[in-house]
Design a protein around this motif. Structure first.
Motif, PDB file in Angstrom:
ATOM      1  N   GLU A 121       0.646  -1.156  -0.244  1.00 37.72           N
ATOM      2  CA  GLU A 121      -0.436   0.107  -0.129  1.00 37.72           C
ATOM      3  C   GLU A 121       0.856   1.253   0.352  1.00 37.72           C
ATOM      4  OE1 GLU A 121      -2.937   2.494   2.829  1.00 37.72           O
ATOM      5  OE2 GLU A 121      -2.806  -0.058   3.122  1.00 37.72           O
ATOM      6  N   PHE A 122       0.640   2.283  -0.795  1.00 32.37           N
ATOM      7  CA  PHE A 122       1.209   3.446  -1.041  1.00 32.37           C
ATOM      8  C   PHE A 122      -0.287   4.195  -0.164  1.00 32.37           C
ATOM      9  CE2 PHE A 122       3.747   0.228  -3.499  1.00 32.37           C
ATOM     10  CZ  PHE A 122       4.516   0.595  -3.010  1.00 32.37           C
ATOM     11  N   LYS A 123       0.570   5.121   0.467  1.00 31.51           N
ATOM     12  CA  LYS A 123      -0.597   5.987   1.360  1.00 31.51           C
ATOM     13  C   LYS A 123      -0.670   7.469  -0.410  1.00 31.51           C
ATOM     14  CE  LYS A 123       0.309   5.401   5.670  1.00 31.51           C
ATOM     15  NZ  LYS A 123       0.035   5.716   7.284  1.00 31.51           N
ATOM     16  N   GLU A 124       0.186   7.514  -0.509  1.00 34.73           N
ATOM     17  CA  GLU A 124       0.480   8.971  -1.621  1.00 34.73           C
ATOM     18  C   GLU A 124       1.287   8.764  -3.419  1.00 34.73           C
ATOM     19  OE1 GLU A 124      -0.272  13.529  -0.578  1.00 34.73           O
ATOM     20  OE2 GLU A 124       1.902  13.067  -0.982  1.00 34.73           O
ATOM     21  N   CYS A 125       0.627   8.607  -4.251  1.00 32.35           N
ATOM     22  CA  CYS A 125       1.466   8.534  -5.006  1.00 32.35           C
ATOM     23  C   CYS A 125       0.612   9.495  -6.842  1.00 32.35           C
ATOM     24  CB  CYS A 125       1.664   6.997  -5.497  1.00 32.35           C
ATOM     25  SG  CYS A 125       0.357   6.656  -6.137  1.00 32.35           S
ATOM     26  N   THR A 126       1.366   9.525  -7.193  1.00 37.48           N
ATOM     27  CA  THR A 126       1.201  10.429  -8.812  1.00 37.48           C
ATOM     28  C   THR A 126       1.078   9.638  -9.683  1.00 37.48           C
ATOM     29  OG1 THR A 126       1.423  12.404  -7.598  1.00 37.48           O
ATOM     30  CG2 THR A 126       0.909  12.677  -9.769  1.00 37.48           C
ATOM     31  N   ILE A 127      -0.444   9.522 -10.464  1.00 37.03           N
ATOM     32  CA  ILE A 127      -0.933   8.695 -11.708  1.00 37.03           C
ATOM     33  C   ILE A 127      -1.267   9.694 -12.895  1.00 37.03           C
ATOM     34  CG2 ILE A 127      -2.044   6.998 -12.715  1.00 37.03           C
ATOM     35  CD1 ILE A 127      -2.000   5.521  -9.263  1.00 37.03           C
ATOM     36  N   LEU A 128      -0.576   8.908 -13.986  1.00 37.25           N
ATOM     37  CA  LEU A 128      -0.502   9.380 -15.482  1.00 37.25           C
ATOM     38  C   LEU A 128      -1.261   8.808 -16.125  1.00 37.25           C
ATOM     39  CD1 LEU A 128       2.104  12.244 -16.753  1.00 37.25           C
ATOM     40  CD2 LEU A 128       1.171  10.665 -18.057  1.00 37.25           C
ATOM     41  N   PHE A 129      -2.256  10.104 -16.181  1.00 36.39           N
ATOM     42  CA  PHE A 129      -2.752   8.659 -18.133  1.00 36.39           C
ATOM     43  C   PHE A 129      -2.823   9.587 -19.339  1.00 36.39           C
ATOM     44  CE2 PHE A 129      -4.292   6.013 -15.222  1.00 36.39           C
ATOM     45  CZ  PHE A 129      -4.728   4.415 -15.858  1.00 36.39           C
ATOM     46  N   SER A 130      -2.277   9.205 -20.223  1.00 35.16           N
ATOM     47  CA  SER A 130      -1.867   9.576 -21.644  1.00 35.16           C
ATOM     48  C   SER A 130      -2.998   9.115 -22.873  1.00 35.16           C
ATOM     49  CB  SER A 130      -0.549  10.690 -22.076  1.00 35.16           C
ATOM     50  OG  SER A 130      -0.458   9.159 -22.552  1.00 35.16           O
ATOM     51  N   ASP A 131      -3.446   9.513 -23.919  1.00 33.66           N
ATOM     52  CA  ASP A 131      -3.781   9.082 -25.032  1.00 33.66           C
ATOM     53  C   ASP A 131      -3.997   9.510 -26.262  1.00 33.66           C
ATOM     54  OD1 ASP A 131      -6.137  11.085 -24.445  1.00 33.66           O
ATOM     55  OD2 ASP A 131      -7.981   8.926 -25.094  1.00 33.66           O
ATOM     56  N   VAL A 132      -4.268   9.044 -27.680  1.00 33.82           N
ATOM     57  CA  VAL A 132      -3.619  10.422 -28.578  1.00 33.82           C
ATOM     58  C   VAL A 132      -5.492  10.913 -28.701  1.00 33.82           C
ATOM     59  CG1 VAL A 132      -3.249  10.241 -31.330  1.00 33.82           C
ATOM     60  CG2 VAL A 132      -2.105   8.863 -29.772  1.00 33.82           C
ATOM     61  N   VAL A 133      -5.097  11.684 -29.137  1.00 32.61           N
ATOM     62  CA  VAL A 133      -6.957  12.381 -29.462  1.00 32.61           C
ATOM     63  C   VAL A 133      -7.113  12.328 -30.839  1.00 32.61           C
ATOM     64  CG1 VAL A 133      -8.009  15.350 -30.356  1.00 32.61           C
ATOM     65  CG2 VAL A 133      -6.397  14.710 -28.389  1.00 32.61           C
ATOM     66  N   THR A 134      -7.899  11.756 -31.407  1.00 34.76           N
ATOM     67  CA  THR A 134      -8.621  11.085 -32.468  1.00 34.76           C
ATOM     68  C   THR A 134      -8.125   9.933 -32.975  1.00 34.76           C
ATOM     69  OG1 THR A 134      -7.524  12.574 -34.101  1.00 34.76           O
ATOM     70  CG2 THR A 134      -9.568  13.315 -33.288  1.00 34.76           C
ATOM     71  N   PHE A 135      -7.216   8.857 -32.100  1.00 34.52           N
ATOM     72  CA  PHE A 135      -7.411   8.435 -32.627  1.00 34.52           C
ATOM     73  C   PHE A 135      -7.399   6.873 -33.037  1.00 34.52           C
ATOM     74  CE2 PHE A 135      -5.794   4.052 -30.763  1.00 34.52           C
ATOM     75  CZ  PHE A 135      -4.192   4.039 -32.104  1.00 34.52           C
ATOM     76  N   THR A 136      -9.292   6.967 -33.181  1.00 35.10           N
ATOM     77  CA  THR A 136     -10.119   5.543 -33.860  1.00 35.10           C
ATOM     78  C   THR A 136     -10.631   6.018 -34.680  1.00 35.10           C
ATOM     79  OG1 THR A 136     -11.333   6.069 -31.528  1.00 35.10           O
ATOM     80  CG2 THR A 136     -12.590   4.679 -33.125  1.00 35.10           C
ATOM     81  N   VAL A 144       1.016   5.840 -15.827  1.00 39.05           N
ATOM     82  CA  VAL A 144       3.151   6.485 -15.593  1.00 39.05           C
ATOM     83  C   VAL A 144       2.337   6.879 -13.715  1.00 39.05           C
ATOM     84  CG1 VAL A 144       4.760   8.142 -15.398  1.00 39.05           C
ATOM     85  CG2 VAL A 144       4.405   6.811 -17.074  1.00 39.05           C
ATOM     86  N   VAL A 145       3.525   6.361 -13.258  1.00 38.93           N
ATOM     87  CA  VAL A 145       3.247   7.007 -11.436  1.00 38.93           C
ATOM     88  C   VAL A 145       4.530   7.032 -11.014  1.00 38.93           C
ATOM     89  CG1 VAL A 145       3.571   3.958 -11.117  1.00 38.93           C
ATOM     90  CG2 VAL A 145       2.407   5.945  -9.296  1.00 38.93           C
ATOM     91  N   GLY A 146       4.587   7.646  -9.821  1.00 38.95           N
ATOM     92  CA  GLY A 146       5.561   8.553  -9.404  1.00 38.95           C
ATOM     93  C   GLY A 146       5.308   8.303  -8.435  1.00 38.95           C
ATOM     94  N   GLY A 147       6.161   7.544  -7.441  1.00 35.04           N
ATOM     95  CA  GLY A 147       6.678   7.193  -5.600  1.00 35.04           C
ATOM     96  C   GLY A 147       6.157   5.534  -6.021  1.00 35.04           C
ATOM     97  N   VAL A 148       5.778   4.615  -7.065  1.00 35.56           N
ATOM     98  CA  VAL A 148       5.740   3.527  -6.641  1.00 35.56           C
ATOM     99  C   VAL A 148       6.793   2.808  -7.760  1.00 35.56           C
ATOM    100  CG1 VAL A 148       4.041   1.978  -7.034  1.00 35.56           C
ATOM    101  CG2 VAL A 148       3.119   4.210  -6.219  1.00 35.56           C
TER     102      VAL A 148
END
Length: 671
Positions: free
Chosen positions: A479-494, A537-541
């Motif tokens: 268990e990690f009490k605090e971390c920062t998570i990032l998500f990204s995707d490509v616009v109009t990928f479909t 991506v995650v920071g702190g884990v």
């Protein structure tokens, strides 16, 4: 031989490190290891020495001198210590017998693996000649057809003098010439060798304090000696001339030279007794020493042993010239009495001339003889006491000879048999060394493949998790009490996928992900996974750090910049991405056994995904918790306000604009 190159490698690795050796050998263009008994080209050794001078920035004479010192120690560690120690009782005798050592080692190595001169016999190994001077110094003559290697000699001789005889020496070149020999021009270097004894501190003090006592004792003993015997003893001691040091003989040595004989009579030295006439007839002498020759100043043969007459029938005609039937192989000197007398203390190797041999011998290998020259002043003739130079039973058979042709008292019989066994052992040793080298290479390749496998594994899982799995341990969820998570995707990928070939999509994503993967290393964040166009991506884990939010924020800014370099295969313009970031607690662990994955669980993951899906093209969307972590960290952030988030209701969010304290190059990890 590989022994020399191995020694040079050992010197570089021991004093300068593996990296220096690797650099040196790559510049020289040679392999990493050498087999002890394998013959290598001289150019390899020359190249290594030359590159060592350049890489280390040291003059050649210093490199060669240091190599000489190290080579001496390397020989001792390799099992030659006892052999070297027994060459002579003092430095003069030691140097005088170096050529004999070459000759002995040639039996085992089947070429001359010299102590100082380390080149195969067929390539004309150098020779040594030493002369005593009246002041106790020596002149060492060094002959070699390889120029520039003479500085090895002071290194080895100096190390041997200090180790074996407790003597410090200085060697300087007093003459350097080129001489024309049978095999071409040879470099002739003359060293002046001066010596001084080295006493340990305690011994030096004892020697100094007891000097007067020793003087008084010696006088008292000498008064007791018979005058005639004392004079005779002094003369005998003077004739021996064992010391080659320019140092006065110590009182200890004077006392050691005194021995007791007969009825308490003290004598110093030794006087041999000779018969008035020689009690051996000619026939017995020629049969007892079957390999000997006597010749005069004109090289005319006066006498020869029976076995050598059998092999070279021309010697039965007394008065023929010796140089018609033989040539001198070692030392490389002209076949004249004056040249032979100059090297009288060296071992001489004669070889029969093919054109003078009987027809039955011409197809066989030529016979070589090795032995000692003795000048007989009253007869003005030279006696050559020799034996066949044979290394194995195979060589004996090739010359159609038998053990019976060699006199029973001649140790050559035993040497041939012993060396036959030694050659077999060396061949076995050589095979083992080759196998060892093959295993070393395989082990090196295995280690390289292991590193590749580990690098691939560590790219899929955190290192500590991967190590636990390799050891067969179960990885507990953390268990990690605090971390920062990032998500990204490509616009109009479909839409892009609908209008492009699959390979174009693959190339586009690969180009984008390679850029993003490099940024994860720059900002030290952990890439969790990619699904289609989504990048997580995650920071702190898995390693907790207090700067997790700043790291992910800088990574996000780098993603926006990097995406501008990836082309949309439909429009040809740079692609656009959406980025969402959220900070909160998560649970992390390994899921599955086949193709295991390190996954994150918790509402923080869902909210980070919602920040991305509700984001704006080419903008970085922050949740309020991510904003709280970044607002005092020198980032420029603008407020977006309240928005409706699917499954979460209304949320207050923000946009990350830039890092005020970092340049674009720093963000992108460019120099």
């Amino acid at each position: 031989y590989g022994f020399i190159n191995t020694c040079l490698k050992s010197l570089v690795v021991e004093k300068y490190g593996e990296e220096t050796w690797e650099k040196l050998r790559l510049q020289a263009g040679v392999q990493d290891s050498f087999l002890t008994f394998e013959v290598y080209k001289d150019e390899i050794t020359m190249q290594l020495v030359d590159k060592a001078c350049k890489v280390l920035g040291v003059p050649a004479d210093i490199v060669l001198r240091e190599f000489g010192k190290y080579f001496f120690e390397f020989c001792k560690r390799s099992g030659y210590d006892h052999m070297l120690r027994t060459l002579g009782g003092n430095l003069y005798e030691f140097i005088e017998n170096l050529d004999a050592l070459h000759s002995y080692l040639s039996l085992s190595y089947q070429a001359s693996f010299g102590f100082v001169c380390f080149f195969p016999q067929e390539m004309n190994a150098p020779s040594f000649r030493v002369e005593k001077n009246e002041d106790g110094s020596m002149h060492l003559h060094y002959y070699s057809d390889r120029r520039g290697l003479c500085h090895i000699v002071p290194g080895i001789i100096g190390a041997a003098a200090l180790d074996f005889f407790n003597i410090e020496i200085s060697m300087k070149i007093v003459n350097q010439t080129e001489e024309e020999e049978r095999t071409g021009k040879k470099e002739h270097i003359v060293f002046l060798v001066t010596q001084n004894p080295v006493f340990p501190c305690k011994e030096r003090n004892e020697f100094s304090s007891s000097s007067q006592c020793l003087v008084d004792s010696e006088k008292q003993i000498e008064n007791q000696l018979n005058k005639e015997d004392l004079e005779k003893a002094k003369n005998a001691n003077g004739d021996r001339g064992n010391s080659v040091c320019p140092v006065k003989k110590s009182h200890w040595k004077t006392l050691r030279g005194i021995i007791t004989l007969g009825k308490g009579k003290l004598l110093r030295g030794f006087d041999p007794v000779y018969p008035k006439s020689l009690w051996i007839d000619t026939k017995t002498f020629c049969n007892g020493l079957p390999f000997h020759m006597v010749f005069d100043k004109e090289l005319k043969v006066k006498q020869a042993g029976v076995s050598i007459q059998k092999i070279v029938p021309g010697l039965q005609t007394m008065g023929i010239c010796l140089d018609q039937y033989f040539r001198i192989v070692h030392p490389e000197v002209p076949f004249t009495i004056s040249s032979i007398q100059k090297f009288i203390n060296s071992q001489f190797v004669f070889q029969t001339r093919r054109e003078m041999m009987p027809e039955s011998w011409k197809e066989r290998p030529m016979l070589e003889l090795r032995g000692q020259m003795l000048w007989m002043e009253p007869l003005q003739c030279m006696l050559y006491l020799c034996s066949p130079l044979l290394r194995s039973l195979h060589e004996l058979e090739e010359r159609q000879m038998h053990i019976a042709d060699i006199a029973p008292h001649d140790v050559t019989r035993d040497l041939i048999l012993l060396n036959q066994q030694r050659l077999a052992e060396m061949e076995l040793s050589n095979q083992l060394e080759r196998k060892k080298e093959e295993l070393r290479v395989l082990s090196k390749h295995l280690e390289e493949e292991k590193k590749k496998t580990e690098a691939l594994l560590y790219a899929m899982l955190p290192q500590h998790v991967a190590n636990q799995l390799k050891e067969g341990k179960r990885v507990e969820a953390g268990e990690f009490k605090e971390c920062t998570i990032l998500f990204s995707d490509v616009v109009t990928f479909t839409n892009i996928c609908a209008q492009c070939e699959p390979i174009q999509i693959v190339l586009m994503l690969n180009s984008m992900y390679l850029r993003f993967d490099r940024l994860t290393t720059v900002h030290d964040v952990y890439k969790v996974e990619t699904i289609g166009d989504a990048y997580m991506v995650v920071g702190g884990v898995p390693v907790p750090v207090p700067t997790h939010a700043e790291r992910v924020a800088n990574f996000a800014l780098g993603m926006i910049m990097a995406a501008k370099g990836v082309q949309n295969p439909v429009s040809g313009n740079p692609i656009q991405i959406r980025v969402g970031i959220h900070t909160g607690p998560v649970l992390a662990g390994v899921v599955g056994e086949k193709m295991p994955r390190y996954c994150l669980f918790g509402d923080t993951v869902n909210i980070a995904s919602r920040m991305e899906s509700h984001g704006v093209p080419s903008r970085i969307h922050l949740s309020s918790s991510a904003y709280q972590c970044l607002k005092y960290k020198n980032f420029e952030i603008t407020e977006r306000g309240e928005i409706e988030v699917k499954g979460k209701g209304k949320m207050h969010t923000y946009f990350l604009i830039r890092n005020k304290s970092a340049t674009e190059n720093e963000i992108m990890g460019r120099p």
